[in-house]
Write a protein that holds these residues in place. Sequence first.
Motif, PDB file in Angstrom:
ATOM      1  N   THR A   1      -8.639  53.735 -41.672  1.00 25.50           N
ATOM      2  CA  THR A   1      -7.709  53.477 -42.662  1.00 25.50           C
ATOM      3  C   THR A   1      -6.583  52.209 -42.133  1.00 25.50           C
ATOM      4  O   THR A   1      -5.638  51.764 -42.952  1.00 25.50           O
ATOM      5  CB  THR A   1      -6.847  54.770 -42.769  1.00 25.50           C
ATOM      6  N   GLY A   2      -6.863  51.772 -41.121  1.00 23.92           N
ATOM      7  CA  GLY A   2      -6.213  50.626 -40.398  1.00 23.92           C
ATOM      8  C   GLY A   2      -4.757  50.858 -40.124  1.00 23.92           C
ATOM      9  O   GLY A   2      -3.809  50.033 -39.747  1.00 23.92           O
ATOM     10  N   ALA A   3      -4.704  52.178 -39.681  1.00 26.34           N
ATOM     11  CA  ALA A   3      -3.223  52.733 -39.326  1.00 26.34           C
ATOM     12  C   ALA A   3      -3.304  52.700 -37.566  1.00 26.34           C
ATOM     13  O   ALA A   3      -2.086  53.061 -37.055  1.00 26.34           O
ATOM     14  CB  ALA A   3      -3.154  54.279 -39.637  1.00 26.34           C
ATOM     15  N   MET A   4      -4.258  52.285 -36.780  1.00 28.61           N
ATOM     16  CA  MET A   4      -4.541  52.293 -35.611  1.00 28.61           C
ATOM     17  C   MET A   4      -3.533  51.144 -34.807  1.00 28.61           C
ATOM     18  O   MET A   4      -2.887  50.946 -33.702  1.00 28.61           O
ATOM     19  CB  MET A   4      -5.930  52.141 -35.039  1.00 28.61           C
ATOM     20  N   ASP A   5      -3.307  49.855 -35.704  1.00 30.06           N
ATOM     21  CA  ASP A   5      -2.334  48.904 -35.168  1.00 30.06           C
ATOM     22  C   ASP A   5      -1.230  48.977 -34.620  1.00 30.06           C
ATOM     23  O   ASP A   5      -0.696  48.625 -33.741  1.00 30.06           O
ATOM     24  CB  ASP A   5      -2.490  47.560 -36.314  1.00 30.06           C
ATOM     25  N   GLU A   6      -0.483  49.926 -35.441  1.00 29.64           N
ATOM     26  CA  GLU A   6       0.843  50.560 -35.087  1.00 29.64           C
ATOM     27  C   GLU A   6       0.735  51.296 -33.708  1.00 29.64           C
ATOM     28  O   GLU A   6       1.744  51.238 -32.928  1.00 29.64           O
ATOM     29  CB  GLU A   6       1.631  51.318 -36.149  1.00 29.64           C
ATOM     30  N   ILE A   7      -0.264  52.286 -33.716  1.00 27.80           N
ATOM     31  CA  ILE A   7      -0.066  52.672 -32.611  1.00 27.80           C
ATOM     32  C   ILE A   7      -0.533  52.133 -31.291  1.00 27.80           C
ATOM     33  O   ILE A   7      -0.183  52.311 -30.188  1.00 27.80           O
ATOM     34  CB  ILE A   7      -1.408  54.183 -32.863  1.00 27.80           C
ATOM     35  N   GLN A   8      -1.567  51.156 -31.481  1.00 27.92           N
ATOM     36  CA  GLN A   8      -2.019  50.476 -30.473  1.00 27.92           C
ATOM     37  C   GLN A   8      -0.711  49.498 -29.924  1.00 27.92           C
ATOM     38  O   GLN A   8      -0.564  49.400 -28.562  1.00 27.92           O
ATOM     39  CB  GLN A   8      -2.957  49.260 -31.050  1.00 27.92           C
ATOM     40  N   GLU A   9       0.024  49.067 -30.947  1.00 26.90           N
ATOM     41  CA  GLU A   9       1.299  48.378 -30.275  1.00 26.90           C
ATOM     42  C   GLU A   9       2.210  49.221 -29.701  1.00 26.90           C
ATOM     43  O   GLU A   9       2.758  48.815 -28.535  1.00 26.90           O
ATOM     44  CB  GLU A   9       2.055  47.614 -31.449  1.00 26.90           C
ATOM     45  N   ALA A  10       2.392  50.578 -30.002  1.00 27.02           N
ATOM     46  CA  ALA A  10       3.302  51.307 -29.385  1.00 27.02           C
ATOM     47  C   ALA A  10       2.767  51.957 -28.096  1.00 27.02           C
ATOM     48  O   ALA A  10       3.458  51.907 -27.098  1.00 27.02           O
ATOM     49  CB  ALA A  10       3.561  52.746 -30.322  1.00 27.02           C
ATOM     50  N   ALA A  11       1.401  51.866 -27.892  1.00 19.67           N
ATOM     51  CA  ALA A  11       0.762  52.402 -26.676  1.00 19.67           C
ATOM     52  C   ALA A  11       1.194  51.208 -25.410  1.00 19.67           C
ATOM     53  O   ALA A  11       1.376  51.426 -24.268  1.00 19.67           O
ATOM     54  CB  ALA A  11      -0.619  52.660 -26.792  1.00 19.67           C
ATOM     55  N   VAL A  12       1.017  49.818 -26.039  1.00 18.31           N
ATOM     56  CA  VAL A  12       1.228  48.892 -25.082  1.00 18.31           C
ATOM     57  C   VAL A  12       2.594  48.823 -24.645  1.00 18.31           C
ATOM     58  O   VAL A  12       2.741  48.815 -23.504  1.00 18.31           O
ATOM     59  CB  VAL A  12       0.986  47.599 -25.692  1.00 18.31           C
ATOM     60  N   ARG A  13       3.296  49.107 -25.458  1.00 17.73           N
ATOM     61  CA  ARG A  13       5.000  49.216 -25.205  1.00 17.73           C
ATOM     62  C   ARG A  13       5.186  50.390 -24.248  1.00 17.73           C
ATOM     63  O   ARG A  13       6.228  50.092 -23.442  1.00 17.73           O
ATOM     64  CB  ARG A  13       5.794  49.156 -26.427  1.00 17.73           C
ATOM     65  N   TYR A  14       4.709  51.416 -24.698  1.00 17.21           N
ATOM     66  CA  TYR A  14       5.078  52.610 -23.614  1.00 17.21           C
ATOM     67  C   TYR A  14       4.372  52.236 -22.181  1.00 17.21           C
ATOM     68  O   TYR A  14       5.111  52.713 -21.279  1.00 17.21           O
ATOM     69  CB  TYR A  14       4.124  53.777 -24.366  1.00 17.21           C
ATOM     70  N   PHE A  15       3.031  51.862 -22.331  1.00 17.36           N
ATOM     71  CA  PHE A  15       2.462  51.578 -21.272  1.00 17.36           C
ATOM     72  C   PHE A  15       3.381  50.566 -20.103  1.00 17.36           C
ATOM     73  O   PHE A  15       3.553  50.867 -18.959  1.00 17.36           O
ATOM     74  CB  PHE A  15       1.057  51.102 -21.099  1.00 17.36           C
ATOM     75  N   ALA A  16       3.718  49.435 -20.773  1.00 20.32           N
ATOM     76  CA  ALA A  16       4.623  48.719 -20.198  1.00 20.32           C
ATOM     77  C   ALA A  16       5.995  48.979 -19.661  1.00 20.32           C
ATOM     78  O   ALA A  16       6.265  48.785 -18.604  1.00 20.32           O
ATOM     79  CB  ALA A  16       4.981  47.334 -21.114  1.00 20.32           C
ATOM     80  N   HIS A  17       6.445  49.847 -20.347  1.00 20.93           N
ATOM     81  CA  HIS A  17       7.901  50.441 -20.013  1.00 20.93           C
ATOM     82  C   HIS A  17       7.521  51.461 -18.802  1.00 20.93           C
ATOM     83  O   HIS A  17       8.081  51.443 -17.803  1.00 20.93           O
ATOM     84  CB  HIS A  17       8.307  51.282 -21.117  1.00 20.93           C
ATOM     85  N   GLU A  18       6.350  52.315 -18.842  1.00 25.65           N
ATOM     86  CA  GLU A  18       6.143  53.366 -17.746  1.00 25.65           C
ATOM     87  C   GLU A  18       5.577  52.419 -16.571  1.00 25.65           C
ATOM     88  O   GLU A  18       6.002  53.111 -15.243  1.00 25.65           O
ATOM     89  CB  GLU A  18       4.981  54.413 -18.190  1.00 25.65           C
ATOM     90  N   PHE A  19       5.005  51.314 -16.666  1.00 19.12           N
ATOM     91  CA  PHE A  19       4.528  50.636 -15.500  1.00 19.12           C
ATOM     92  C   PHE A  19       5.704  50.151 -14.747  1.00 19.12           C
ATOM     93  O   PHE A  19       5.851  50.123 -13.670  1.00 19.12           O
ATOM     94  CB  PHE A  19       3.435  49.679 -15.859  1.00 19.12           C
ATOM     95  N   GLU A  20       6.307  49.327 -15.447  1.00 19.61           N
ATOM     96  CA  GLU A  20       7.851  48.813 -15.015  1.00 19.61           C
ATOM     97  C   GLU A  20       8.481  49.706 -14.493  1.00 19.61           C
ATOM     98  O   GLU A  20       9.258  49.571 -13.231  1.00 19.61           O
ATOM     99  CB  GLU A  20       8.231  47.847 -16.006  1.00 19.61           C
ATOM    100  N   THR A  21       8.835  50.943 -15.035  1.00 23.30           N
ATOM    101  CA  THR A  21       9.689  51.820 -14.241  1.00 23.30           C
ATOM    102  C   THR A  21       8.973  52.569 -12.971  1.00 23.30           C
ATOM    103  O   THR A  21       9.891  52.611 -12.074  1.00 23.30           O
ATOM    104  CB  THR A  21      10.162  53.031 -15.419  1.00 23.30           C
TER     105      THR A  21
END
Length: 100
Positions: free
Chosen positions: A74-94
């Motif tokens: 359905t093409g809905a993975m783009d938003e989840i992919q972007e959220a995953a990168v942002r989440y991982f970056a935040h967790e990694f940096e903290t």
Amino acid sequence: MRNTTKEFRFPFPLKHKVVRDLKIVTEHVGDLEVQGIGYFNPSASQLDIFDRYSVDIDFVRWNGADIKPVLEVTGAMDEIQEAAVRYFAHEFETGMGRAA
């Protein structure tokens, strides 16, 4: 330098917009459980989060069922992919801040 990998898991809020009393209202339907592996590239620019961090999503679960294939169609993975990168970056940096 070599890339660092780390597993991650986070809830992704699933929302739905509806009209009530002639107003658009966003309802929280539930949370998707997203799990995968994140990659940190220390040689990439600190200014571009999507160069510095990347993710491979293993599954996206809704009520225990993996719905990732449906979201890909359905093409809905783009938003989840972007959220995953942002989440991982935040967790990694903290995590790096706590380790220092």
